[in-house]
Write an enzyme that holds these catalytic residues in place. Sequence first.
Site, short mmCIF file in Angstrom:
data_model
loop_
_atom_site.label_atom_id
_atom_site.label_comp_id
_atom_site.label_asym_id
_atom_site.label_seq_id
_atom_site.Cartn_x
_atom_site.Cartn_y
_atom_site.Cartn_z
N ASP A 1 -6.07 0.41 -4.21
CA ASP A 1 -4.62 0.45 -4.44
C ASP A 1 -4.12 -0.88 -5.03
O ASP A 1 -3.11 -0.92 -5.72
CB ASP A 1 -3.86 0.82 -3.16
N ASP B 1 -8.70 -4.35 3.13
CA ASP B 1 -7.44 -5.06 2.93
C ASP B 1 -7.17 -6.10 4.03
O ASP B 1 -6.73 -7.21 3.75
CB ASP B 1 -6.30 -4.03 2.90
N SER C 1 0.81 -1.22 0.00
CA SER C 1 0.00 0.00 0.00
C SER C 1 0.85 1.27 0.00
O SER C 1 0.35 2.34 -0.35
CB SER C 1 -0.94 0.01 1.21
#
Length: 352
Positions: A289, A247, A77
């Site tokens: 991302d 995530d 990230s």
Amino acid sequence: MKRSFLISFFFILLGCGQNAKNHNEYPNIILLIGDGNGLSQISAGNYVMNNQTAFDRFEFVGIIKVHADEISLLTDSAAAGTAIACGKKTKNGMLGMDAEKNELVSILEILKEKGYQTGLIATSTIVHATPAAFYAHVEARNEYELIASQLMSSSVDFFVGGGEKYFVEREDGKNLMVESKQFEFVGNLEDFQSSKSEKIGYLTHENNPPSLLEGRTPTLGESLSVLLKKFDQNKPFFVMIEGSQIDWAGHDNDIEFLISEFKEFNQAIDVSLDFAEKNLSTLVVATADHETGGLSVNNGNLENNTIIDAWGTGGHTATFVPVFSSGYHAVKFSGLYENTEIFHKLKNIVSH
Ligand code: MG
Ligand code: ZN
């Protein structure tokens, strides 16, 4: 008679020119990043939510290539955040710097120079990689105390996120919440709303906020609603909202965790698009991302809104991720392009 007509015509032109120069020319920009929120995550959320999400409301869809640099396909990230925020691919772990350790300028910093008000909201700590990519310049993403110091002197005006300990229990003995001359710190959204300070920080939790399943408050939508009221309507604003824990659910291969975090992110998109419908000079962009977990939706049932999930990894994948956009300049975000282009597309909007 003729002359006065000409003069008034001149002033009408001048008036138009002035209007064109005010914030209506530079749009408000709402950038939503679902960390690890790939197409399978959106598909899973969509089918569990009865085949209808806020993503249906967007006008345009694009796709970004997420590889970290020329060598590594897998991105973390920090590298992905730097690519989106600063327009350059870099080594995994680095924030706001290229691979040769040159400091990059972030889109948030550029917009601030153009007269924008700026804000960041995350459901991780505010010094975590994704939000930090917009204001920090460090070689290693885990230099949290240094990142906290950099936030205090950054171009960020408003922020909401966890990580109080990096501001108050520091190795250098400083208490940034007390010592900061720039920021007023508040303890809840009500005080955030009523504060008259030009720079306000709300550190929601000591460390990382808990998951939604564990009862996290405030939600992204609630924080965003307060920030949207906070921004002075006479100036344009830029705000980045991160659904950070999508995530983490991916790393855990935990579909229940994923769906709850997805729903919250989805609601923040609704808040953004509702605002954009009422404030036409607004651009809304929602992306990720990278994808996390190698999720696939193998089957399911639309009658009872269930899905059968399968996972390919406990880490990230290099699969392209979508970019959704609506509003002013939104068409520019359609197509297939590198993640670094998000920075350049945003920068081009204010480059005149
Ligand atoms: Mg993140
Ligand atoms: Zn991750």
